[in-house]
Design an enzyme around this catalytic site. Structure first.
Site, PDB file in Angstrom:
ATOM      1  N   ILE A  52       1.285   4.173  -3.915  1.00  0.00           N
ATOM      2  CA  ILE A  52       1.079   5.626  -4.159  1.00  0.00           C
ATOM      3  C   ILE A  52       2.296   6.577  -3.817  1.00  0.00           C
ATOM      4  O   ILE A  52       2.953   6.314  -2.836  1.00  0.00           O
ATOM      5  CB  ILE A  52       0.030   5.932  -2.995  1.00  0.00           C
ATOM      6  CG1 ILE A  52      -1.238   5.384  -2.982  1.00  0.00           C
ATOM      7  CG2 ILE A  52      -0.289   7.310  -2.888  1.00  0.00           C
ATOM      8  CD1 ILE A  52      -2.323   5.474  -4.095  1.00  0.00           C
TER       9      ILE A  52
ATOM     10  N   HIS B 248       0.781  -1.253   0.011  1.00  0.00           N
ATOM     11  CA  HIS B 248      -0.136  -0.085   0.041  1.00  0.00           C
ATOM     12  C   HIS B 248       0.957   1.215   0.018  1.00  0.00           C
ATOM     13  O   HIS B 248       0.578   2.279  -0.586  1.00  0.00           O
ATOM     14  CB  HIS B 248      -1.001  -0.089   1.176  1.00  0.00           C
ATOM     15  CG  HIS B 248      -2.120  -0.903   1.084  1.00  0.00           C
ATOM     16  ND1 HIS B 248      -3.500  -0.350   1.210  1.00  0.00           N
ATOM     17  CD2 HIS B 248      -2.259  -2.126   0.594  1.00  0.00           C
ATOM     18  CE1 HIS B 248      -4.479  -1.287   1.033  1.00  0.00           C
ATOM     19  NE2 HIS B 248      -3.468  -2.358   0.530  1.00  0.00           N
TER      20      HIS B 248
END
Length: 233
Positions: free
Chosen positions: A108, A104
């Site tokens: 990003i 995760h």
């Protein structure tokens, strides 16, 4: 059995991210594919890893390399490994938790530990990535904090949180019975957290198939490559 299957699926997604972080140093995709050829799903995995959008700060400044801390903190990887080993024998579920954390974080703006931040550019009133809906079920933040404390005792202010998370994810795979693989280090920690990007770009647990396929498509995956992941997770 299901937890083991999930762990290996996530490992297949995460391992190549580490191996292909040589890309910010200007090396070619062909070199990356050769490095990751040990995996039975190398084509699938390399495609994922090469699709991550590394922000300009990391692209220009990291200079990732093997044994980055050889002179400044030669014991860094050993400290991470020993600390994680102690944690693992008390918490066997730490391996998939750390792998998911790392995935995760990298999804990003690259692997910059922005997911670990509790404030955004020094402002606690701004939302941070860990508050985004797709990240609210993540676990293992406290384990990374424990490892960071031990690394700081050995080498204060030297090793980035981004590198600690990358190394811990690798070592968790090894402890769970997976392969050892080399990790490039020298990542720089972000001072900015990307709440909006995490909210919009990471698939949510309640997303429909169409939106999930679209989000993976933005990372370079077609439906045939995405469905095996959806069927197992």
């Amino acid at each position: 059995m299901r937890s083991c299957i999930n762990l290996w699926i996530v490992a297949a997604l995460v391992i190549p991210v580490l191996l292909t972080l040589r890309s910010p140093r200007g090396e070619t995709q062909t070199q990356t594919q050769t490095t990751s050829s040990f995996s039975d799903s190398s084509t699938f995995s390399v495609k994922l890893a090469n699709s991550f959008p590394f922000n300009q700060r990391i692209r220009d400044g990291s200079n990732l390399e093997y044994d980055f801390y050889m002179d400044t903190c030669p014991q860094a990887e050993g400290v991470v490994r020993s600390a994680l080993t102690r944690i693992y024998f008390d918490h066997r579920d730490v391996a998939p938790a750390l792998l998911r954390l790392f995935f995760h974080d990298c999804f990003i703006e690259g692997c910059d530990a922005s997911l670990l931040l509790d404030e955004n550019n020094g402002d606690r009133n701004l939302s941070v990535e860990k508050q985004a809906v797709p990240n609210q079920t993540l676990r293992g933040f406290d384990k990374i904090d424990l490892i960071k404390e031990e690394v700081e005792q050995a080498c204060p202010g030297v090793v980035s949180c981004a590198d600690i998370l990358a190394l811990a994810a690798r070592d968790s795979i090894v402890l769970a019975g997976g392969p050892f693989y080399p990790v490039l280090t020298g990542r720089r920690d972000s001072h900015q957290s990307f709440f909006e990007e995490a909210t919009d770009q990471i698939p949510r647990p309640d997303d429909n198939v169409t939106r999930t396929l679209n989000l993976f498509n933005l990372r370079g995956f077609n439906a045939r490559e995405t469905f095996p992941i959806l069927n197992k997770l």
